[in-house]
Motif scaffolding. Structure first.
Motif, short mmCIF file in Angstrom:
data_model
loop_
_atom_site.label_atom_id
_atom_site.label_comp_id
_atom_site.label_asym_id
_atom_site.label_seq_id
_atom_site.Cartn_x
_atom_site.Cartn_y
_atom_site.Cartn_z
N ARG A 1 18.14 55.89 8.42
CA ARG A 1 17.76 55.63 10.55
C ARG A 1 16.83 55.73 10.87
O ARG A 1 16.66 57.07 10.77
N GLY A 2 16.44 55.32 11.82
CA GLY A 2 15.79 55.54 12.94
C GLY A 2 13.83 56.45 11.59
O GLY A 2 13.45 56.42 12.36
N GLU A 3 13.69 55.71 10.17
CA GLU A 3 12.37 56.22 10.00
C GLU A 3 11.75 55.03 9.88
O GLU A 3 12.56 53.69 9.42
N ARG A 4 10.83 55.30 10.02
CA ARG A 4 9.81 53.45 10.00
C ARG A 4 8.61 54.10 8.99
O ARG A 4 8.40 54.82 8.46
N PHE A 5 7.89 52.44 7.85
CA PHE A 5 7.51 52.65 6.87
C PHE A 5 6.57 51.40 6.86
O PHE A 5 6.88 50.03 7.79
N ALA A 6 5.20 51.74 6.74
CA ALA A 6 4.00 50.30 6.15
C ALA A 6 4.37 49.37 5.33
O ALA A 6 4.24 50.92 4.42
N LEU A 7 4.61 48.81 5.09
CA LEU A 7 4.51 48.07 3.99
C LEU A 7 3.63 47.07 3.59
O LEU A 7 3.36 46.52 4.56
N LYS A 8 2.38 47.36 2.71
CA LYS A 8 1.42 45.63 2.19
C LYS A 8 1.16 45.10 1.55
O LYS A 8 1.38 45.34 0.08
N PHE A 9 0.62 44.58 1.57
CA PHE A 9 0.94 43.09 0.86
C PHE A 9 -0.54 43.19 0.48
O PHE A 9 -1.38 42.35 1.76
N ARG A 10 -0.83 42.20 -0.51
CA ARG A 10 -2.02 42.02 -1.33
C ARG A 10 -2.18 40.72 -1.84
O ARG A 10 -1.53 40.76 -2.58
N LEU B 1 1.89 43.61 11.66
CA LEU B 1 0.94 45.20 12.29
C LEU B 1 -0.22 44.82 11.93
O LEU B 1 -1.02 44.53 13.54
N LYS B 2 -1.35 43.66 10.66
CA LYS B 2 -2.10 43.07 10.06
C LYS B 2 -2.60 42.17 9.61
O LYS B 2 -1.28 42.55 8.68
N ALA B 3 -2.73 41.63 10.10
CA ALA B 3 -3.00 40.21 9.17
C ALA B 3 -4.37 39.24 9.83
O ALA B 3 -4.44 38.09 10.27
N ASP B 4 -5.17 39.84 9.63
CA ASP B 4 -6.82 39.67 9.78
C ASP B 4 -7.09 38.88 9.37
O ASP B 4 -8.33 37.95 9.34
N ASP B 5 -6.95 37.98 7.96
CA ASP B 5 -7.42 37.73 6.87
C ASP B 5 -6.80 37.08 6.41
O ASP B 5 -5.37 37.77 5.64
N PHE B 6 -5.95 36.48 4.73
CA PHE B 6 -5.46 36.21 3.73
C PHE B 6 -5.84 36.94 2.31
O PHE B 6 -5.04 36.77 1.28
N ASP B 7 -6.41 38.00 2.69
CA ASP B 7 -6.48 39.50 1.50
C ASP B 7 -5.01 40.05 2.05
O ASP B 7 -4.37 40.43 0.88
N THR B 8 -5.00 40.95 2.67
CA THR B 8 -3.92 41.79 3.31
C THR B 8 -3.26 42.18 4.24
O THR B 8 -4.16 41.71 5.14
N TRP B 9 -1.99 41.92 4.07
CA TRP B 9 -0.81 41.97 5.38
C TRP B 9 -0.66 43.25 5.12
O TRP B 9 -0.31 43.68 4.23
N ILE B 10 -0.05 43.40 6.84
CA ILE B 10 0.84 45.04 6.80
C ILE B 10 1.91 45.27 7.32
O ILE B 10 1.34 44.43 9.09
N PHE B 11 2.84 45.18 7.55
CA PHE B 11 4.13 45.18 8.36
C PHE B 11 5.00 46.99 8.60
O PHE B 11 4.59 47.17 7.33
N GLN B 12 5.27 46.62 9.66
CA GLN B 12 6.38 48.36 9.76
C GLN B 12 7.50 47.24 9.70
O GLN B 12 8.24 46.53 9.52
N ILE B 13 8.50 48.21 8.59
CA ILE B 13 9.59 48.33 8.57
C ILE B 13 10.32 49.40 8.92
O ILE B 13 10.16 50.42 8.85
N GLU B 14 11.56 48.71 8.88
CA GLU B 14 12.25 49.90 9.72
C GLU B 14 13.96 49.50 9.34
O GLU B 14 14.34 48.27 9.59
N VAL B 15 14.51 50.05 8.45
CA VAL B 15 16.18 49.99 8.32
C VAL B 15 16.77 50.05 9.36
O VAL B 15 16.99 51.21 10.18
N LEU B 16 17.95 49.51 9.98
CA LEU B 16 18.85 48.79 11.26
C LEU B 16 19.42 50.43 9.99
O LEU B 16 20.39 49.30 9.33
N GLY B 17 20.81 50.33 11.50
CA GLY B 17 22.41 50.47 11.16
C GLY B 17 22.36 51.78 10.21
O GLY B 17 21.33 53.09 10.52
#
Length: 153
Positions: free
Chosen positions: A49-58, A28-44
């Motif tokens: 099921r059907g839920e989405r979460f945002a995962l932040k990496f610093r 979702l976001k990786a504008d720099d090398f400080d913080t990235w954000i991913f959307q994560i969804e569990v499949l199967g």
């Protein structure tokens, strides 16, 4: 050290942008090398099921020799999954984010591990001591010393 950090994150970002991330993951976001954000969804067939979460990496300049600070985004629009290893402030108790970190791990491999952790969960429940931990936890989950004594969830 900073050169290694920037070179490694640049390589990982190029791979993410040129090769489609695994199913259920989206940058979702990786504008720099400080913080990235991913959307994560569990499949199967999963409790999530059907839920989405945002995962932040610093990241700091010790990456990849030490783990990034990784947590679920918790704000007015997002919440953390209800899981025995995830606190309501988004902090994740997972050994790969602490004592089992290895420089061979990547951002994508961490996402896949967390996706798998959610997929294998048998019961949605909060971690023991959630309220106390959330009240007293540092902003950075890397400053918490988790005890890894339950690998059944």
């Amino acid at each position: 050290m900073a050169a290694v950090y920037m070179r490694r994150l640049g390589k990982e970002l190029r791979e993410i942008e040129t090769e489609a991330p695994p199913a259920g993951l989206r940058l979702l976001k990786a504008d720099d090398f400080d913080t990235w954000i991913f959307q994560i969804e569990v499949l199967g067939d999963s409790l999530y099921r059907g839920e989405r979460f945002a995962l932040k990496f610093r990241f700091d300049n010790t990456y990849p020799f030490s783990a990034p600070a990784v947590q679920f985004v918790v704000d007015s629009q997002m919440r953390a999954p209800v899981h025995p290893h995830v606190y309501t402030n988004g902090h994740i108790c997972a050994s790969i984010l602490g004592e089992d970190w290895s420089p061979t791990l990547s951002v994508i491999s961490v996402c896949i591990t967390i996706q798998s952790m959610l997929a294998s969960c048998k019961k949605k429940e909060l971690p023991e001591g959630n309220d106390t931990y959330v009240r007293t936890a540092p902003d950075n989950p890397k400053k918490t010393h988790f005890v890894y004594d339950d690998d059944t969830v």
